[in-house]
Design an enzyme around this catalytic site. Structure first.
Site, mmCIF file in Angstrom:
data_model
loop_
_atom_site.group_PDB
_atom_site.id
_atom_site.type_symbol
_atom_site.label_atom_id
_atom_site.label_comp_id
_atom_site.label_asym_id
_atom_site.label_seq_id
_atom_site.Cartn_x
_atom_site.Cartn_y
_atom_site.Cartn_z
ATOM 1 N N GLU A 46 -50.070 -24.271 41.326
ATOM 2 C CA GLU A 46 -49.753 -23.072 40.548
ATOM 3 C C GLU A 46 -48.289 -23.085 40.112
ATOM 4 O O GLU A 46 -47.395 -23.373 40.907
ATOM 5 C CB GLU A 46 -50.023 -21.825 41.396
ATOM 6 C CG GLU A 46 -50.834 -20.790 40.695
ATOM 7 C CD GLU A 46 -52.222 -21.276 40.310
ATOM 8 O OE1 GLU A 46 -52.409 -21.637 39.126
ATOM 9 O OE2 GLU A 46 -53.100 -21.298 41.163
ATOM 10 N N GLY A 136 -57.032 -13.443 35.514
ATOM 11 C CA GLY A 136 -56.393 -14.677 35.944
ATOM 12 C C GLY A 136 -57.309 -15.880 35.888
ATOM 13 O O GLY A 136 -57.008 -16.918 36.472
ATOM 14 N N LEU A 137 -58.439 -15.759 35.184
ATOM 15 C CA LEU A 137 -59.390 -16.863 35.046
ATOM 16 C C LEU A 137 -59.343 -17.451 33.640
ATOM 17 O O LEU A 137 -60.254 -18.124 33.199
ATOM 18 C CB LEU A 137 -60.807 -16.390 35.390
ATOM 19 C CG LEU A 137 -60.954 -15.841 36.815
ATOM 20 C CD1 LEU A 137 -62.372 -15.337 37.060
ATOM 21 C CD2 LEU A 137 -60.571 -16.888 37.849
ATOM 22 N N SER A 138 -58.249 -17.185 32.954
ATOM 23 C CA SER A 138 -57.920 -17.836 31.684
ATOM 24 C C SER A 138 -58.850 -17.465 30.544
ATOM 25 O O SER A 138 -59.317 -18.317 29.790
ATOM 26 C CB SER A 138 -57.878 -19.351 31.856
ATOM 27 O OG SER A 138 -57.000 -19.926 30.929
ATOM 28 N N SER A 140 -57.825 -16.092 27.900
ATOM 29 C CA SER A 140 -57.113 -16.425 26.659
ATOM 30 C C SER A 140 -57.325 -17.884 26.279
ATOM 31 O O SER A 140 -57.539 -18.204 25.106
ATOM 32 C CB SER A 140 -55.616 -16.125 26.805
ATOM 33 O OG SER A 140 -55.045 -16.868 27.858
ATOM 34 N N ASP A 194 -54.282 -24.350 31.587
ATOM 35 C CA ASP A 194 -55.484 -23.582 31.255
ATOM 36 C C ASP A 194 -56.265 -24.206 30.112
ATOM 37 O O ASP A 194 -57.491 -24.362 30.171
ATOM 38 C CB ASP A 194 -55.099 -22.149 30.885
ATOM 39 C CG ASP A 194 -54.423 -21.411 32.024
ATOM 40 O OD1 ASP A 194 -54.480 -21.900 33.167
ATOM 41 O OD2 ASP A 194 -53.825 -20.350 31.765
#
Length: 407
Positions: A46, A136-138, A140, A194
């Site tokens: 991370e 927070g699981l992308s 975008s 990501d």
């Protein structure tokens, strides 16, 4: 005990049918096709991507779907199942600071492809998604990547390859365009992990991504064969990479790299870390911050290496301590966790998880827990109970299995 809420992934057929039907309703006709791209969960690594480090994500079964029809002009018309109304953008006017909200990721991608020399025109598109938004699981990157393979197909760019034979080199180009869209048009200073996961991952594998040179290695990842499962907890503590704290972390790392005389923090190996930290510790508040940020990055990269070694040795159950250490480092040295993430991790461990950590950029979003397959419901129930007792919004859960990339 609280009853956990589960986030189901749509089937490919259902997702495609949703956006096709809405497209016909909104745009009075058929799209050129339907494309989709997955969200991702990062196993470990991370805040290493923008530091030239290593990351190890998997693609999720949860995907964003796009029904798209090209246009001969520069007009982009967009409708989303997650947003009210429609949006229109003129591609000829797109530049940093000109597009607001979620369309900036889409128009930004078309702009980035044009900047890279590819001929891309306007389009009409409908989007819908089962990737949890702000989790927070992308979501975008899933949005960008779905449009990337769609625009590649309708304009014959020849970058993505086929679903059965994806072109990794071409997909790396598409991922770079997605990153540029997110950084320069959407204004989110993220790294490239990501987008790489969404475009370059493979079903049944984790993606070992070297963010220094963009190379990847597919690592087999089959927890079920070891009677294990990866539980993902969407804490409902919403986050956004376009807000300031993410950028502050990145700027601190870049400033530390300058002080240390290195191009990226990847050059600071664990053996060199004590000396590097001593150089940064000049007694100032900023020096103290840089010590902690650099310590996280260097030790996190090392944890990715050790995590992969456990997988390659056939010991996925041996990664628990690495996950735990990653979360502590993100909490104490990088300071990107929050009450909900810490409560999730602490509760999951107490309920028997082998290891647990926050995943993604932090400041909210999701956490993951490695659990015995038979304990999934028990651990999820314990976390749900803990949130109820703490008076927090109920979390949601899914079990992550490594899925296919954008196609």
């Amino acid at each position: 005990m609280s009853v956990p809420t589960w986030i189901d992934a749509w089937t490919l057929e259902d997702g495609a049918a949703r956006v096709r039907a809405r497209f016909a309703e909104v745009f009075d006709g058929e799209p050129d096709g339907v494309w989709s791209a997955p969200g991702r969960v990062n196993l470990i690594g991370e805040h290493t991507d923008y530091n030239g480090g290593l990351a190890l994500p998997i693609a999720l079964p949860h995907r964003t779907y796009v029904a798209l029809r090209s246009r001969p002009d520069d007009v982009v018309r967009l409708v989303s199942g997650q947003e009210q109304g429609s949006r229109e953008v003129d591609l000829s006017t797109v530049a940093p600071g000109t597009v607001e909200g979620w369309p900036s990721y889409v128009a930004g991608l078309a702009w980035a492809l044009r900047q890279a020399g590819y001929a891309v025109s306007g389009f009409d598109a409908v989007v819908d998604s089962c990737v949890p938004y702000g989790s927070g699981l992308s979501s975008s990157a899933a949005l960008e990547s779905a449009f990337a393979v769609a625009l590649d197909a309708v304009h014959g760019l020849g970058l993505a390859g086929t679903a059965d034979a994806p072109d990794d080199a071409g997909r790396a180009v598409l991922a770079d365009a997605c990153v540029r869209a997110e950084n320069e048009i959407a204004g989110a200073p993220t790294g490239g992990m990501d987008q790489a996961a969404s475009l370059r991952a493979r079903a049944g594998h984790a993606l070992l991504l070297d963010c220094l040179d963009g190379s990847v290695r597919q690592e087999p990842f089959d927890l079920a064969a070891h009677d294990l499962a990866l539980l993902v907890v969407d804490t409902k503590a919403e986050h956004s990479h376009a807000t300031g704290e993410y950028g502050v972390r990145r700027a601190s790392c870049e400033a530390a790299a300058v002080r240390l005389g290195v191009g990226t923090l990847r050059e600071i190996t664990p053996e060199l870390l004590p000396q590097a930290l001593e150089r940064l510790a000049d007694g100032s508040a900023e020096g103290d911050v840089q010590v902690r940020r650099v310590r996280h990055v260097v030790t996190e990269i090392a944890r990715v290496v050790d995590f992969v070694a456990e997988l390659e040795a056939g010991r996925p159950g041996g990664v628990g301590a690495l996950m735990d250490a990653s979360h502590v480092s993100l909490r104490d040295d990088y300071e990107v966790t929050c009450r909900e993430l810490d409560l999730t991790v602490e509760t999951a461990r107490a309920a028997g998880a082998i290891g647990a950590r926050m995943t993604g950029g932090g400041f909210g979003g999701s956490a993951i827990a490695l659990v015995e397959a038979s304990a999934v419901e028990h651990v999820a129930g314990a976390v749900a109970d803990a949130f109820a007792t703490a008076g927090l919004h109920a979390p949601a859960f899914l079990v992550a299995t490594p899925a296919a990339p954008a196609s």
